[in-house]
Motif scaffolding. Structure first.
Motif, mmCIF file in Angstrom:
data_model
loop_
_atom_site.group_PDB
_atom_site.id
_atom_site.type_symbol
_atom_site.label_atom_id
_atom_site.label_comp_id
_atom_site.label_asym_id
_atom_site.label_seq_id
_atom_site.Cartn_x
_atom_site.Cartn_y
_atom_site.Cartn_z
ATOM 1 N N ILE A 187 0.835 -1.214 0.000
ATOM 2 C CA ILE A 187 0.000 0.000 0.000
ATOM 3 C C ILE A 187 0.868 1.261 0.000
ATOM 4 O O ILE A 187 1.870 1.331 0.711
ATOM 5 N N PHE A 188 0.478 2.222 -0.850
ATOM 6 C CA PHE A 188 1.142 3.529 -0.926
ATOM 7 C C PHE A 188 0.304 4.560 -0.173
ATOM 8 O O PHE A 188 -0.935 4.531 -0.237
ATOM 9 N N ASN A 189 0.980 5.475 0.498
ATOM 10 C CA ASN A 189 0.350 6.606 1.181
ATOM 11 C C ASN A 189 -0.861 6.206 2.032
ATOM 12 O O ASN A 189 -1.937 6.806 1.917
ATOM 13 N N PRO A 190 -0.710 5.178 2.890
ATOM 14 C CA PRO A 190 -1.823 4.773 3.736
ATOM 15 C C PRO A 190 -2.138 5.853 4.770
ATOM 16 O O PRO A 190 -1.222 6.567 5.220
ATOM 17 N N LYS A 191 -3.418 5.962 5.097
ATOM 18 C CA LYS A 191 -3.839 6.978 6.056
ATOM 19 C C LYS A 191 -5.000 6.440 6.873
ATOM 20 O O LYS A 191 -5.928 5.850 6.305
ATOM 21 N N ILE A 192 -4.935 6.578 8.202
ATOM 22 C CA ILE A 192 -6.079 6.210 9.048
ATOM 23 C C ILE A 192 -7.088 7.345 8.934
ATOM 24 O O ILE A 192 -6.788 8.478 9.314
ATOM 25 N N VAL A 193 -8.267 7.049 8.384
ATOM 26 C CA VAL A 193 -9.280 8.102 8.228
ATOM 27 C C VAL A 193 -10.271 8.100 9.385
ATOM 28 O O VAL A 193 -10.921 9.109 9.643
ATOM 29 N N SER A 194 -10.394 6.959 10.085
ATOM 30 C CA SER A 194 -11.155 6.944 11.335
ATOM 31 C C SER A 194 -10.730 5.746 12.165
ATOM 32 O O SER A 194 -10.139 4.798 11.632
ATOM 33 N N HIS A 195 -11.003 5.839 13.464
ATOM 34 C CA HIS A 195 -10.632 4.740 14.355
ATOM 35 C C HIS A 195 -11.593 4.677 15.530
ATOM 36 O O HIS A 195 -12.262 5.672 15.845
ATOM 37 N N SER A 196 -11.643 3.523 16.163
ATOM 38 C CA SER A 196 -12.483 3.351 17.348
ATOM 39 C C SER A 196 -11.887 4.124 18.514
ATOM 40 O O SER A 196 -10.695 4.455 18.517
ATOM 41 N N VAL A 197 -12.719 4.398 19.506
ATOM 42 C CA VAL A 197 -12.211 4.941 20.777
ATOM 43 C C VAL A 197 -11.597 3.783 21.560
ATOM 44 O O VAL A 197 -10.562 3.929 22.210
ATOM 45 N N GLU A 198 -12.233 2.633 21.447
ATOM 46 C CA GLU A 198 -11.768 1.440 22.158
ATOM 47 C C GLU A 198 -10.356 1.074 21.716
ATOM 48 O O GLU A 198 -10.020 1.176 20.538
ATOM 49 N N GLU A 199 -9.559 0.651 22.698
ATOM 50 C CA GLU A 199 -8.191 0.215 22.399
ATOM 51 C C GLU A 199 -8.033 -1.278 22.679
ATOM 52 O O GLU A 199 -8.848 -1.875 23.375
ATOM 53 N N THR A 200 -6.952 -1.825 22.116
ATOM 54 C CA THR A 200 -6.633 -3.238 22.302
ATOM 55 C C THR A 200 -5.115 -3.359 22.345
ATOM 56 O O THR A 200 -4.402 -2.351 22.218
ATOM 57 N N HIS A 201 -4.620 -4.559 22.536
ATOM 58 C CA HIS A 201 -3.178 -4.795 22.406
ATOM 59 C C HIS A 201 -2.969 -6.274 22.132
ATOM 60 O O HIS A 201 -3.857 -7.080 22.404
ATOM 61 N N LEU A 202 -1.808 -6.590 21.597
ATOM 62 C CA LEU A 202 -1.454 -7.999 21.383
ATOM 63 C C LEU A 202 -1.058 -8.585 22.723
ATOM 64 O O LEU A 202 -0.180 -8.043 23.409
ATOM 65 N N GLU A 203 -1.685 -9.684 23.096
ATOM 66 C CA GLU A 203 -1.295 -10.411 24.306
ATOM 67 C C GLU A 203 0.154 -10.865 24.092
ATOM 68 O O GLU A 203 0.460 -11.427 23.061
ATOM 69 N N GLY A 204 1.048 -10.538 25.011
ATOM 70 C CA GLY A 204 2.447 -10.919 24.813
ATOM 71 C C GLY A 204 3.274 -9.840 24.133
ATOM 72 O O GLY A 204 4.446 -10.060 23.817
ATOM 73 N N GLY A 205 2.658 -8.679 23.927
ATOM 74 C CA GLY A 205 3.415 -7.539 23.399
ATOM 75 C C GLY A 205 3.739 -7.650 21.921
ATOM 76 O O GLY A 205 3.210 -8.500 21.219
ATOM 77 N N GLU A 206 4.629 -6.761 21.455
ATOM 78 C CA GLU A 206 5.020 -6.723 20.047
ATOM 79 C C GLU A 206 6.529 -6.870 19.927
ATOM 80 O O GLU A 206 7.269 -6.696 20.896
ATOM 81 N N GLY A 207 6.959 -7.208 18.729
ATOM 82 C CA GLY A 207 8.379 -7.189 18.395
ATOM 83 C C GLY A 207 8.522 -6.365 17.141
ATOM 84 O O GLY A 207 7.578 -5.698 16.720
ATOM 85 N N CYS A 208 9.693 -6.389 16.541
ATOM 86 C CA CYS A 208 9.899 -5.639 15.303
ATOM 87 C C CYS A 208 11.094 -6.223 14.569
ATOM 88 O O CYS A 208 12.096 -6.581 15.203
ATOM 89 N N LEU A 209 10.983 -6.298 13.266
ATOM 90 C CA LEU A 209 12.085 -6.803 12.441
ATOM 91 C C LEU A 209 13.335 -5.935 12.595
ATOM 92 O O LEU A 209 14.445 -6.403 12.336
ATOM 93 N N SER A 210 13.155 -4.684 13.022
ATOM 94 C CA SER A 210 14.282 -3.770 13.177
ATOM 95 C C SER A 210 14.813 -3.730 14.606
ATOM 96 O O SER A 210 15.700 -2.931 14.907
ATOM 97 N N VAL A 211 14.255 -4.580 15.471
ATOM 98 C CA VAL A 211 14.654 -4.575 16.889
ATOM 99 C C VAL A 211 15.096 -5.984 17.276
ATOM 100 O O VAL A 211 14.293 -6.918 17.235
ATOM 101 N N ASP A 212 16.390 -6.115 17.645
ATOM 102 C CA ASP A 212 16.952 -7.444 17.951
ATOM 103 C C ASP A 212 16.978 -7.739 19.445
ATOM 104 O O ASP A 212 17.933 -8.294 19.952
ATOM 105 N N ARG A 213 15.950 -7.304 20.153
ATOM 106 C CA ARG A 213 15.863 -7.625 21.592
ATOM 107 C C ARG A 213 14.392 -7.682 21.945
ATOM 108 O O ARG A 213 13.547 -7.144 21.216
ATOM 109 N N ASP A 214 14.098 -8.353 23.066
ATOM 110 C CA ASP A 214 12.718 -8.462 23.530
ATOM 111 C C ASP A 214 12.412 -7.274 24.418
ATOM 112 O O ASP A 214 13.144 -7.004 25.364
#
Ligand code: UDB
Ligand code: ZN
Length: 180
Positions: free
Chosen positions: A89-116
């Motif tokens: 996808i090119f030039n993606p933009k969030i045009v609306s979002h919920s008020v409600e929040e969530t998260h990944l159980e167990g947190g996140e990682g990143c291909l650019s981050v070599d530590r937990d």
């Protein structure tokens, strides 16, 4: 073919820049780059290719992560209803979002981050994203669950934001470590 060698790691200033809009219609070069990013995430989920080329099985990658400060990313991820989202996808933009929040159980990682880095990364539960696909089609996507979290993580990369910037406990720790 892109491999982990092409993935820039934290500390590289490109990850902290606000990426530039892609001029549309996309140039052949930008389309080829985005296609290579999509191929990278697809390949990384193929057990044989992942082992052969030492790829971390990724669900998404943003252009700044290969050193290109442009607003585009690729995802290859299956949602909780078994629906596959495999697109660039090119030039993606969030045009609306919920008020409600969530998260990944167990947190996140990143291909650019070599530590937990543990901790909950707050994300919107539901988002509506507009953008232009690799095929040049303008799309509006209504997303929830894992796919919505992946999109928000990749969108953050386009704005120089790392997932741990959003972890409350990590922010407090950083503040304490700053000289008074
Ligand atoms: C990832 N993969 O690709 F909840 F089936 C991560 C890595 C860094 C661990 C490889 C991942 O989270 N896979 C996953 C998660 C699930 C269920 C599942 C597979 N990224 C991509 C990235 O760094 N892009 O910039 C990190 C993810 C963390 C949350 C969304 C993206
Ligand atoms: Zn990332």
């Amino acid at each position: 073919m892109l491999t982990m060698k092409d993935v820039v790691r934290e500390g590289d200033p490109v990850l902290r820049k606000i990426a530039e809009e892609v001029q549309l219609p996309a140039s052949d070069e930008d389309r080829q780059t985005l296609q290579a990013m999509l191929d990278f995430v697809i390949n990384s989920q193929d057990p044989e290719l992942a082992e052969k080329f030492e790829l971390r099985p990724g669900v998404g990658i943003a252009a700044p992560q290969i050193g290109i400060s442009k607003r585009m990313f690729a995802v290859h991820v299956t949602d909780e209803q078994d629906q596959l989202y495999s697109l660039g996808i090119f030039n993606p933009k969030i045009v609306s979002h919920s008020v409600e929040e969530t998260h990944l159980e167990g947190g996140e990682g990143c291909l650019s981050v070599d530590r937990d880095i543990p901790g909950n990364v707050p994300r919107y539960s539901r988002i509506t994203v507009k953008g232009t696909t690799l095929e040049g089609e303008e799309v509006t996507l209504r997303l929830r669950g894992l796919v919505s979290i992946v999109f928000q993580h990749e969108l953050d990369h386009l704005n120089g934001i790392m997932f741990y910037d959003r972890i409350e406990a990590f922010k407090d720790k950083l503040k304490k470590e700053l000289p008074q």
